[in-house]
Scaffold this motif. Structure first.
Motif, PDB file in Angstrom:
ATOM      1  N   GLU A  13       0.695  -1.082  -0.016  1.00  0.00           N
ATOM      2  CA  GLU A  13      -0.042  -0.066   0.035  1.00  0.00           C
ATOM      3  C   GLU A  13       0.766   1.402   0.056  1.00  0.00           C
ATOM      4  O   GLU A  13       0.790   2.059   0.935  1.00  0.00           O
TER       5      GLU A  13
ATOM      6  N   HIS B 242       0.516   4.094  -1.215  1.00  0.00           N
ATOM      7  CA  HIS B 242      -0.628   5.168  -1.411  1.00  0.00           C
ATOM      8  C   HIS B 242      -0.745   5.728   0.245  1.00  0.00           C
ATOM      9  O   HIS B 242      -1.046   6.573   0.354  1.00  0.00           O
ATOM     10  N   VAL B 243      -0.543   4.495   1.156  1.00  0.00           N
ATOM     11  CA  VAL B 243      -1.088   4.741   2.451  1.00  0.00           C
ATOM     12  C   VAL B 243       0.382   5.023   3.094  1.00  0.00           C
ATOM     13  O   VAL B 243       0.694   5.863   3.872  1.00  0.00           O
ATOM     14  N   TYR B 244       1.535   4.087   2.961  1.00  0.00           N
ATOM     15  CA  TYR B 244       2.778   4.135   3.539  1.00  0.00           C
ATOM     16  C   TYR B 244       3.976   4.523   2.922  1.00  0.00           C
ATOM     17  O   TYR B 244       4.925   4.852   3.450  1.00  0.00           O
TER      18      TYR B 244
ATOM     19  N   SER C 207       1.339   6.071   8.894  1.00  0.00           N
ATOM     20  CA  SER C 207       0.000   6.981   8.447  1.00  0.00           C
ATOM     21  C   SER C 207      -0.808   7.457   9.520  1.00  0.00           C
ATOM     22  O   SER C 207      -0.492   7.159  10.810  1.00  0.00           O
TER      23      SER C 207
ATOM     24  N   ARG D 251      -7.214   9.079  10.227  1.00  0.00           N
ATOM     25  CA  ARG D 251      -7.909   9.129   8.953  1.00  0.00           C
ATOM     26  C   ARG D 251      -8.161   7.900   8.071  1.00  0.00           C
ATOM     27  O   ARG D 251      -8.526   7.938   7.020  1.00  0.00           O
ATOM     28  N   ARG D 252      -8.090   6.655   9.146  1.00  0.00           N
ATOM     29  CA  ARG D 252      -8.258   5.321   8.355  1.00  0.00           C
ATOM     30  C   ARG D 252      -9.436   4.760   9.005  1.00  0.00           C
ATOM     31  O   ARG D 252     -10.254   5.379   9.628  1.00  0.00           O
ATOM     32  N   GLU D 253      -9.637   3.326   8.926  1.00  0.00           N
ATOM     33  CA  GLU D 253     -10.530   2.823   9.317  1.00  0.00           C
ATOM     34  C   GLU D 253     -10.866   2.971  10.795  1.00  0.00           C
ATOM     35  O   GLU D 253      -9.934   3.085  11.836  1.00  0.00           O
TER      36      GLU D 253
ATOM     37  N   ARG E 242      -8.769   1.220  13.854  1.00  0.00           N
ATOM     38  CA  ARG E 242      -7.404   2.021  13.665  1.00  0.00           C
ATOM     39  C   ARG E 242      -7.348   2.989  14.808  1.00  0.00           C
ATOM     40  O   ARG E 242      -6.375   3.598  15.154  1.00  0.00           O
TER      41      ARG E 242
ATOM     42  N   GLY F 287       1.177   9.864  11.075  1.00  0.00           N
ATOM     43  CA  GLY F 287       0.848  10.564   9.838  1.00  0.00           C
ATOM     44  C   GLY F 287       1.803  11.251   9.392  1.00  0.00           C
ATOM     45  O   GLY F 287       1.780  11.971   8.239  1.00  0.00           O
TER      46      GLY F 287
END
Length: 149
Positions: free
Chosen positions: A21, A23-25, A104, A108-110, A113, A128
Motif C-alpha cells: 500500500e 499510497h498509504v505508507y 500513516s 484518517r483510516r478505518e 485503527r 501521519g
C-alpha cells in the motif's frame, strides 16, 4: 560516558514497507527507515537497537528485554497496537519513556485503527508524518532521557 540506548521496535508487516500500500505508507523500505533512525541517532548521540518482527510474542519479549538494558523505546506496533493487551502489559512493565509511531495517520483510516492500546502507556504518539516520524520520535525519547538524567 556511555551513549543512551533506544530500542526502535517495529511490528507486523513493516518488513513490507515500500511494497505494501504505497499510497498509504509511501515508498520507503524498512531499510530506509533504519537509515533515517541511524542518522537521527548519530545526530542525537544515542545508540539504537532497530528490530522488526511479525510475531506478537517476539515483540512482547523484546519489550521485556528493554527493562534494565535500554533507556527508552520508540515503537511502531503496527496492527498489534490495536489488538494486543499483552504488548500493553509488557510496555507498562518496563518503566521507560515510550513514543509510539505510526507512518500513516491512524485517525484518517478505518475506525478500528483509531484505538491503540500502546497509546495508553506511551508518553507521546506520532502519526501521519510518514517514515520521518521515527526521527521525531527518537528526538522526543532522547529529550526525555536527558530530562530524567
Amino acid at each position: 560516558m556511555k551513549r543512551p540506548l533506544i530500542a526502535v521496535l517495529n511490528g507486523p508487516n513493516l518488513n513490507m514497507l515500500g511494497l505494501r500500500e504505497p499510497h498509504v505508507y509511501g515508498h520507503d523500505t524498512l531499510d530506509d527507515v533504519e537509515q533515517i533512525c541511524l542518522q537521527a541517532a548519530e545526530r542525537l548521540d544515542v545508540t539504537i537497537d532497530f528490530r522488526q518482527t511479525n510475531g506478537e510474542g517476539e515483540l512482547v519479549s523484546w519489550v521485556q528485554e528493554c527493562r534494565g538494558r535500554a533507556d527508552g523505546i520508540v515503537i511502531n506496533p503496527a496492527a498489534y497496537g490495536h489488538t494486543s493487551i499483552a504488548l500493553l502489559d509488557a510496555l507498562q512493565a518496563v518503566d521507560l519513556p515510550i513514543i509510539e509511531v505510526h507512518i500513516s495517520n491512524i485517525y484518517r483510516r478505518e475506525p478500528f485503527r483509531h484505538h491503540s492500546y500502546v497509546s495508553q502507556v506511551a508518553r507521546g504518539v506520532i502519526c501521519g508524518l510518514g517514515t520521518r516520524g521515527y526521527a521525531h520520535a527518537l528526538q522526543a525519547v532522547s529529550d526525555m532521557i536527558e530530562d530524567e538524567g
